[in-house]
Write a protein that holds these residues in place. Structure first.
Motif, short mmCIF file in Angstrom:
data_model
loop_
_atom_site.label_atom_id
_atom_site.label_comp_id
_atom_site.label_asym_id
_atom_site.label_seq_id
_atom_site.Cartn_x
_atom_site.Cartn_y
_atom_site.Cartn_z
N ALA A 102 27.50 -38.90 46.80
CA ALA A 102 27.75 -37.64 47.27
C ALA A 102 26.73 -36.93 48.11
CB ALA A 102 27.42 -36.82 45.77
N GLY A 103 25.37 -37.68 48.24
CA GLY A 103 24.41 -37.05 48.96
C GLY A 103 24.98 -37.19 50.52
N LEU A 104 25.10 -38.68 50.75
CA LEU A 104 25.96 -39.13 52.22
C LEU A 104 26.93 -38.28 52.58
CD1 LEU A 104 25.74 -42.96 51.89
CD2 LEU A 104 24.29 -41.83 53.18
N LEU A 105 27.99 -37.92 51.68
CA LEU A 105 29.16 -37.12 52.06
C LEU A 105 28.73 -35.65 52.38
CD1 LEU A 105 31.70 -38.09 49.30
CD2 LEU A 105 31.75 -38.60 51.72
N ALA A 106 27.75 -35.09 51.73
CA ALA A 106 27.25 -33.79 51.80
C ALA A 106 26.43 -33.61 53.11
CB ALA A 106 26.30 -33.11 50.55
N VAL A 107 25.42 -34.67 53.23
CA VAL A 107 24.76 -34.58 54.66
C VAL A 107 25.64 -34.73 55.80
CG1 VAL A 107 22.99 -35.91 55.75
CG2 VAL A 107 22.46 -35.39 53.03
N SER A 108 26.40 -35.80 55.35
CA SER A 108 27.44 -35.76 56.66
C SER A 108 28.17 -34.63 57.06
CB SER A 108 28.40 -37.08 56.38
OG SER A 108 27.78 -38.21 56.02
N ALA A 109 28.86 -33.94 56.24
CA ALA A 109 29.49 -32.78 56.57
C ALA A 109 28.63 -31.65 57.16
CB ALA A 109 30.00 -32.02 54.99
N SER A 110 27.41 -31.73 56.62
CA SER A 110 26.29 -30.79 57.30
C SER A 110 25.92 -30.83 58.55
CB SER A 110 24.97 -30.60 56.48
OG SER A 110 25.46 -30.27 55.18
N VAL A 111 25.95 -32.19 58.71
CA VAL A 111 25.46 -32.66 60.22
C VAL A 111 26.59 -32.40 61.40
CG1 VAL A 111 24.91 -34.83 61.56
CG2 VAL A 111 23.77 -34.38 59.62
N ALA A 112 28.04 -32.88 60.83
CA ALA A 112 29.15 -32.77 61.56
C ALA A 112 29.31 -31.01 61.82
CB ALA A 112 30.36 -33.36 60.70
N GLY A 113 29.38 -30.18 60.76
CA GLY A 113 29.41 -28.76 61.24
C GLY A 113 28.55 -28.31 61.99
#
Length: 204
Positions: A102-113
Motif C-alpha cells: 500500500a505504501g509503494l502504491l501510494a508513494v508511486s501515485a504521488s510521485v507520478a502525479g
C-alpha cells in the motif's frame, strides 16, 4: 491549562492532521480522478459518502493511536504484532506485505502525479521530474518523522488555501450545473455501489 499549553496542543493536533491530510493528497487527489472515482460520480450521495469515509478513517486512526500507546507499539511492525496477537506469527508477515505494498502504491501515485504536474508547468522531461520528486521524497524520509510533520504542516496550509480558492471559484461559477447534478435522479442501486466505494476508500 495556560495559553502556551493550549497553543502547543493546537500545533501538535494540527501537525498530526497535516500528516493525515498529506497522506490523502497524492496524484489522484491533485488530478481529481480519485474524487471522481470514489465520490462525485454518485451525485447527491457524494458528500455523504466522502464524510462517511473520513469518519471511518479518523476513528480507525484514533483506535490505532490508542492501541499504539497502550502496547508501546510505535512502528507498524510492532503494531501489527499487537493487532493480530496471538496469531501474529502468521498474520504479521501478511500485514507487513500489505502495508509495504500500500505504501509503494501510494508513494508511486504521488510521485507520478507530482512529476506530471512539474512537467506540465515547467516543461521539464518527465524522467527528470520523477527524479526530482524522488530525491525530495528520499530526503524527507531520511530525516525522519519530525521533518515530514513540519513539511506536511507547511504544505497542508498552502494546499488547503489553494483548494478553498479553487472550490469557491468553481462553485460560484457553476452553481446551476451543481444544482442540476445534485437534483438529478440516480440509477437504481447507485446508493449501494457508492457505499461500497466509500468503504473501499476507507479501507485503503
Amino acid at each position: 491549562m495556560n495559553n502556551n499549553e493550549k497553543g502547543l496542543s493546537f500545533i501538535g493536533a494540527f501537525s498530526i492532521a497535516s500528516v493525515w491530510f498529506g497522506a490523502h493528497v497524492g496524484g489522484g487527489f491533485a488530478s481529481g480522478s480519485q474524487t471522481m472515482s470514489f465520490f462525485i460520480r454518485y451525485g447527491k450521495y457524494a458528500i455523504l459518502f466522502s464524510v462517511l469515509s473520513m469518519v471511518i478513517v479518523a476513528l480507525t486512526y484514533r483506535e490505532n493511536m490508542i492501541m499504539a500507546r497502550y502496547y508501546g507499539a510505535y512502528d507498524y511492525n510492532s503494531l501489527g504484532k499487537a493487532l493480530y496477537k496471538p496469531y501474529d506469527k502468521f498474520m504479521s508477515p501478511i500485514y507487513d506485505i500489505c502495508y509495504i505494498s500500500a505504501g509503494l502504491l501510494a508513494v508511486s501515485a504521488s510521485v507520478a502525479g507530482a512529476a506530471a504536474l512539474i512537467t506540465q508547468v515547467m516543461g521539464l522531461p518527465y524522467f527528470i521530474s520523477v527524479l526530482l520528486i524522488g530525491i525530495l521524497t528520499l530526503v524527507l524520509s531520511v530525516f525522519g518523522s519530525e521533518l515530514v510533520s513540519k513539511a506536511s504542516t507547511v504544505l497542508s496550509v498552502g494546499i488547503v488555501v489553494s483548494f478553498l480558492i479553487i472550490c469557491l471559484k468553481g462553485i460560484t461559477e457553476n452553481t446551476t450545473v451543481l444544482a442540476q447534478n445534485l437534483q438529478a435522479p440516480m440509477e437504481e442501486g447507485m446508493f449501494f455501489k457508492g457505499l461500497i466505494k466509500a468503504l473501499s476508500y476507507a479501507g485503503f
